[in-house]
Design a protein around this motif. Structure first.
Motif, PDB file in Angstrom:
ATOM      1  N   VAL A   7       0.668  -1.283   0.043  1.00 41.83           N
ATOM      2  CA  VAL A   7      -0.046  -0.038  -0.199  1.00 41.83           C
ATOM      3  C   VAL A   7       0.783   1.142   0.249  1.00 41.83           C
ATOM      4  O   VAL A   7       0.659   2.223  -0.913  1.00 41.83           O
ATOM      5  CB  VAL A   7      -0.971  -0.092   1.074  1.00 41.83           C
ATOM      6  CG1 VAL A   7      -1.781   1.401   1.388  1.00 41.83           C
ATOM      7  CG2 VAL A   7      -2.131  -1.147   1.075  1.00 41.83           C
ATOM      8  N   LEU A   8       2.105   1.125   0.555  1.00 42.78           N
ATOM      9  CA  LEU A   8       2.803   2.324   0.928  1.00 42.78           C
ATOM     10  C   LEU A   8       3.592   2.424  -0.610  1.00 42.78           C
ATOM     11  O   LEU A   8       3.362   3.754  -0.995  1.00 42.78           O
ATOM     12  CB  LEU A   8       4.123   2.107   1.849  1.00 42.78           C
ATOM     13  CG  LEU A   8       5.095   3.344   2.082  1.00 42.78           C
ATOM     14  CD1 LEU A   8       4.390   4.322   2.727  1.00 42.78           C
ATOM     15  CD2 LEU A   8       6.062   2.694   2.827  1.00 42.78           C
ATOM     16  N   SER A   9       3.788   1.555  -1.250  1.00 38.16           N
ATOM     17  CA  SER A   9       4.353   1.567  -2.729  1.00 38.16           C
ATOM     18  C   SER A   9       3.225   2.216  -3.603  1.00 38.16           C
ATOM     19  O   SER A   9       3.542   3.026  -4.312  1.00 38.16           O
ATOM     20  CB  SER A   9       4.677   0.390  -3.275  1.00 38.16           C
ATOM     21  OG  SER A   9       5.189   0.380  -4.529  1.00 38.16           O
ATOM     22  N   ILE A  10       2.146   1.980  -3.501  1.00 34.32           N
ATOM     23  CA  ILE A  10       1.057   2.430  -4.282  1.00 34.32           C
ATOM     24  C   ILE A  10       0.565   3.662  -4.218  1.00 34.32           C
ATOM     25  O   ILE A  10       0.645   4.509  -4.929  1.00 34.32           O
ATOM     26  CB  ILE A  10      -0.255   1.742  -3.822  1.00 34.32           C
ATOM     27  CG1 ILE A  10      -0.050   0.046  -4.624  1.00 34.32           C
ATOM     28  CG2 ILE A  10      -1.524   2.447  -4.618  1.00 34.32           C
ATOM     29  CD1 ILE A  10      -1.113  -0.774  -4.130  1.00 34.32           C
ATOM     30  N   VAL A  41       5.377  11.288   2.820  1.00 39.95           N
ATOM     31  CA  VAL A  41       3.951  11.668   2.553  1.00 39.95           C
ATOM     32  C   VAL A  41       3.216  10.473   2.561  1.00 39.95           C
ATOM     33  O   VAL A  41       2.061  10.427   3.416  1.00 39.95           O
ATOM     34  CB  VAL A  41       3.827  12.538   1.250  1.00 39.95           C
ATOM     35  CG1 VAL A  41       2.298  12.666   1.098  1.00 39.95           C
ATOM     36  CG2 VAL A  41       4.438  13.876   1.434  1.00 39.95           C
ATOM     37  N   ALA A  42       3.440   9.542   1.840  1.00 35.59           N
ATOM     38  CA  ALA A  42       2.800   8.168   1.921  1.00 35.59           C
ATOM     39  C   ALA A  42       2.614   7.489   3.288  1.00 35.59           C
ATOM     40  O   ALA A  42       1.729   7.098   3.629  1.00 35.59           O
ATOM     41  CB  ALA A  42       3.534   7.376   0.858  1.00 35.59           C
ATOM     42  N   GLY A  43       3.965   7.591   3.965  1.00 38.03           N
ATOM     43  CA  GLY A  43       3.671   6.978   5.275  1.00 38.03           C
ATOM     44  C   GLY A  43       2.663   7.889   6.230  1.00 38.03           C
ATOM     45  O   GLY A  43       2.214   7.310   7.221  1.00 38.03           O
ATOM     46  N   ALA A  44       2.819   9.053   6.049  1.00 35.36           N
ATOM     47  CA  ALA A  44       1.945  10.001   6.826  1.00 35.36           C
ATOM     48  C   ALA A  44       0.350   9.848   6.485  1.00 35.36           C
ATOM     49  O   ALA A  44      -0.563   9.741   7.198  1.00 35.36           O
ATOM     50  CB  ALA A  44       2.151  11.411   6.727  1.00 35.36           C
TER      51      ALA A  44
END
Length: 64
Positions: A7-10, A41-44
């Motif tokens: 999901v993080l990669s997506i 940003v994706a992690g956030a």
């Protein structure tokens, strides 16, 4: 790959895609966010979704 990593990669790829379209629309070829910033940003986003009760889970495969 763990579901959360996928999901993080997506999300990172979606951010990249959106930034590319923004750059093309503004004729600005410069890099807006570094890879590390996109991952942050994706992690956030993942953290915010988790705090709202969303959980990363792989959907069952659709029958073919």
């Amino acid at each position: 790959m763990k579901d959360q990593d996928m999901v993080l990669s997506i999300i990172v790829n979606a951010i990249q895609f959106a930034l590319q379209h923004t750059q093309k629309a503004s004729d600005n070829p410069g890099v807006v966010l570094s890879t590390e910033e996109r991952v942050a940003v994706a992690g956030a986003i993942l953290t915010a979704l988790s705090e709202q009760g969303f959980h990363v889970a792989r959907a069952p495969p659709e029958p073919r």
